[in-house]
Design a protein around this motif. Sequence first.
Motif, PDB file in Angstrom:
ATOM      1  N   SER A 123      36.458  48.281  37.800  1.00  0.00           N
ATOM      2  CA  SER A 123      37.667  47.875  37.085  1.00  0.00           C
ATOM      3  C   SER A 123      37.318  47.088  35.821  1.00  0.00           C
ATOM      4  CB  SER A 123      38.559  47.036  38.011  1.00  0.00           C
ATOM      5  OG  SER A 123      37.890  45.853  38.373  1.00  0.00           O
ATOM      6  N   VAL A 124      38.331  46.860  35.016  1.00  0.00           N
ATOM      7  CA  VAL A 124      38.125  46.111  33.772  1.00  0.00           C
ATOM      8  C   VAL A 124      37.693  44.678  34.068  1.00  0.00           C
ATOM      9  CG1 VAL A 124      39.221  45.354  31.636  1.00  0.00           C
ATOM     10  CG2 VAL A 124      39.815  47.557  32.608  1.00  0.00           C
ATOM     11  N   GLU A 125      38.249  44.088  35.115  1.00  0.00           N
ATOM     12  CA  GLU A 125      37.892  42.715  35.469  1.00  0.00           C
ATOM     13  C   GLU A 125      36.417  42.602  35.854  1.00  0.00           C
ATOM     14  OE1 GLU A 125      40.375  44.482  36.504  1.00  0.00           O
ATOM     15  OE2 GLU A 125      42.198  43.325  36.875  1.00  0.00           O
ATOM     16  N   VAL A 126      35.925  43.579  36.620  1.00  0.00           N
ATOM     17  CA  VAL A 126      34.515  43.561  37.030  1.00  0.00           C
ATOM     18  C   VAL A 126      33.600  43.760  35.822  1.00  0.00           C
ATOM     19  CG1 VAL A 126      32.781  44.768  38.405  1.00  0.00           C
ATOM     20  CG2 VAL A 126      35.027  44.309  39.369  1.00  0.00           C
ATOM     21  N   LYS A 164      37.089  43.791  23.345  1.00  0.00           N
ATOM     22  CA  LYS A 164      37.933  44.986  23.444  1.00  0.00           C
ATOM     23  C   LYS A 164      38.528  45.126  24.836  1.00  0.00           C
ATOM     24  CE  LYS A 164      35.396  47.559  19.903  1.00  0.00           C
ATOM     25  NZ  LYS A 164      34.530  48.749  19.636  1.00  0.00           N
ATOM     26  N   LEU A 165      37.715  44.863  25.864  1.00  0.00           N
ATOM     27  CA  LEU A 165      38.221  44.961  27.234  1.00  0.00           C
ATOM     28  C   LEU A 165      39.311  43.917  27.494  1.00  0.00           C
ATOM     29  CD1 LEU A 165      34.886  45.544  29.188  1.00  0.00           C
ATOM     30  CD2 LEU A 165      36.656  47.227  28.691  1.00  0.00           C
ATOM     31  N   LEU A 166      39.104  42.695  27.020  1.00  0.00           N
ATOM     32  CA  LEU A 166      40.106  41.656  27.216  1.00  0.00           C
ATOM     33  C   LEU A 166      41.388  41.950  26.433  1.00  0.00           C
ATOM     34  CD1 LEU A 166      37.908  38.423  27.128  1.00  0.00           C
ATOM     35  CD2 LEU A 166      39.095  39.368  29.091  1.00  0.00           C
ATOM     36  N   LEU A 171      47.136  43.482  26.996  1.00  0.00           N
ATOM     37  CA  LEU A 171      48.304  44.302  26.679  1.00  0.00           C
ATOM     38  C   LEU A 171      48.863  45.007  27.912  1.00  0.00           C
ATOM     39  CD1 LEU A 171      47.090  45.897  23.319  1.00  0.00           C
ATOM     40  CD2 LEU A 171      48.725  44.034  23.614  1.00  0.00           C
ATOM     41  N   GLU A 172      48.006  45.365  28.858  1.00  0.00           N
ATOM     42  CA  GLU A 172      48.451  46.139  30.016  1.00  0.00           C
ATOM     43  C   GLU A 172      48.850  45.243  31.190  1.00  0.00           C
ATOM     44  OE1 GLU A 172      45.264  48.774  30.876  1.00  0.00           O
ATOM     45  OE2 GLU A 172      45.464  49.914  29.002  1.00  0.00           O
ATOM     46  N   ARG A 173      47.991  44.279  31.539  1.00  0.00           N
ATOM     47  CA  ARG A 173      48.243  43.412  32.705  1.00  0.00           C
ATOM     48  C   ARG A 173      47.950  41.971  32.301  1.00  0.00           C
ATOM     49  NH1 ARG A 173      44.363  44.821  36.808  1.00  0.00           N
ATOM     50  NH2 ARG A 173      45.657  43.599  38.240  1.00  0.00           N
ATOM     51  N   ASP A 175      48.947  39.109  33.631  1.00  0.00           N
ATOM     52  CA  ASP A 175      48.622  38.189  34.722  1.00  0.00           C
ATOM     53  C   ASP A 175      47.150  38.302  35.119  1.00  0.00           C
ATOM     54  OD1 ASP A 175      48.959  40.758  35.559  1.00  0.00           O
ATOM     55  OD2 ASP A 175      49.962  40.252  37.451  1.00  0.00           O
ATOM     56  N   ALA A 176      46.626  39.537  35.144  1.00  0.00           N
ATOM     57  CA  ALA A 176      45.205  39.716  35.444  1.00  0.00           C
ATOM     58  C   ALA A 176      44.332  39.152  34.325  1.00  0.00           C
ATOM     59  CB  ALA A 176      44.902  41.202  35.659  1.00  0.00           C
ATOM     60  N   PHE A 177      44.807  39.279  33.078  1.00  0.00           N
ATOM     61  CA  PHE A 177      44.076  38.720  31.938  1.00  0.00           C
ATOM     62  C   PHE A 177      43.957  37.200  32.048  1.00  0.00           C
ATOM     63  CE2 PHE A 177      44.775  36.600  27.828  1.00  0.00           C
ATOM     64  CZ  PHE A 177      43.581  36.897  27.203  1.00  0.00           C
ATOM     65  N   GLU A 178      45.060  36.527  32.400  1.00  0.00           N
ATOM     66  CA  GLU A 178      45.016  35.073  32.553  1.00  0.00           C
ATOM     67  C   GLU A 178      44.114  34.657  33.710  1.00  0.00           C
ATOM     68  OE1 GLU A 178      49.009  33.686  32.909  1.00  0.00           O
ATOM     69  OE2 GLU A 178      49.151  33.254  30.765  1.00  0.00           O
ATOM     70  N   ASN A 179      44.151  35.431  34.809  1.00  0.00           N
ATOM     71  CA  ASN A 179      43.310  35.097  35.966  1.00  0.00           C
ATOM     72  C   ASN A 179      41.822  35.239  35.631  1.00  0.00           C
ATOM     73  OD1 ASN A 179      42.607  34.523  38.653  1.00  0.00           O
ATOM     74  ND2 ASN A 179      42.523  36.690  39.139  1.00  0.00           N
ATOM     75  N   VAL A 180      41.469  36.285  34.886  1.00  0.00           N
ATOM     76  CA  VAL A 180      40.065  36.505  34.511  1.00  0.00           C
ATOM     77  C   VAL A 180      39.575  35.382  33.602  1.00  0.00           C
ATOM     78  CG1 VAL A 180      38.549  38.002  33.165  1.00  0.00           C
ATOM     79  CG2 VAL A 180      40.072  38.988  34.851  1.00  0.00           C
ATOM     80  N   CYS A 181      40.375  35.017  32.613  1.00  0.00           N
ATOM     81  CA  CYS A 181      39.969  33.943  31.695  1.00  0.00           C
ATOM     82  C   CYS A 181      39.837  32.605  32.417  1.00  0.00           C
ATOM     83  CB  CYS A 181      40.972  33.837  30.549  1.00  0.00           C
ATOM     84  SG  CYS A 181      40.980  35.248  29.429  1.00  0.00           S
ATOM     85  N   GLU A 182      40.701  32.365  33.414  1.00  0.00           N
ATOM     86  CA  GLU A 182      40.642  31.100  34.141  1.00  0.00           C
ATOM     87  C   GLU A 182      39.452  31.054  35.088  1.00  0.00           C
ATOM     88  OE1 GLU A 182      43.460  28.438  37.151  1.00  0.00           O
ATOM     89  OE2 GLU A 182      44.170  30.351  36.337  1.00  0.00           O
ATOM     90  N   GLN A 183      39.205  32.157  35.808  1.00  0.00           N
ATOM     91  CA  GLN A 183      38.118  32.169  36.788  1.00  0.00           C
ATOM     92  C   GLN A 183      36.740  32.165  36.129  1.00  0.00           C
ATOM     93  OE1 GLN A 183      38.354  31.873  40.057  1.00  0.00           O
ATOM     94  NE2 GLN A 183      40.595  31.851  40.061  1.00  0.00           N
TER      95      GLN A 183
END
Length: 241
Positions: A123-126, A164-166, A171-173, A175-183
Amino acid sequence: MLSNIALRTALRCSVGVLRESAPPALLSGHKVSSASGSFAFAAPARRYARTAKTKVQGPESQLGDLSPAMLKLDYAAVPLAQTTDDVVKRLLSLELASHSEKLALKKEQLIAKVQRDESDRNSVEVQVAILTARIRNLQEHLLKHHKDKANKRRMLMAIDKRKKLLKNLRLERYDAFENVCEQLGITYTFPPEYYRRATRRWLAKKAFCIKVFQEVQKQKAEQKLKLKQSAETAETQTASQ
C-alpha cells in the motif's frame, strides 16, 4: 678608523667568552641581575593547557531506540531462540548485529505502525514507511560523509518520490494521510507555485502558449462536431433507404 675596528673585535670576543662561561641556568632562560655583569634573558612564556574541543552532537539516530537485547528479524519469530542460553542469545541479538540488520528491524517497526493489516506490504502507507527509513538512514550517513554525492542523489530522489506518494494519499484518503504523518513524524510542506522567477518574457510566452492551446482545442471541437454531423447524416440516409 682602525681604533673603531679594534674596539668592535674586542667586544665580540668578550661576548663569546661570556656565552661560553655562562651557567646552564642563564642559558635556560632564567633572569640574572645586571649588577653582576651578565646578560638578562626574558622569562619563557607559560604554555597553558588548551581546553578540549567539544564534539558537535548531531541528531539522534533512528536506531537509537532499539534495545541490544532484542533478537534479529530472522530469529524474532523462532520460539527456540527465546529459550537458549545467554551466549547463543547474545549472538542472535542486536548487540552483535550489523547495521543492515538493525535497519531491517527498524523498517519493520515503521511498517507495523501504518500498514492496513498484517498482510499489507504494497500500500501507499507501507511505501512511505520504507522510504522514510531509507531517507533517515541516508541523512545520518551524509552527516558523517558530506561529500558522498551518489548517496545524496539517492536521498533526494527518495524524498521526491515520498512527496508524490503523500500528495496522492492526501487527495484520496486524508485521514490515512494524517495518520501516516503522525505515526512516522513527517512534516508535509506544500510545494511553491512557481519554481523560477516570473519575468516578462516568461509571462508573454506563457500567455502565447495558452492562446495556442485554446485555438487548438477550438479546432478539435469543430472537427468533432463535423464528424458527428456527418455520422448523423449518414445514419439518416441509411434509415431513409
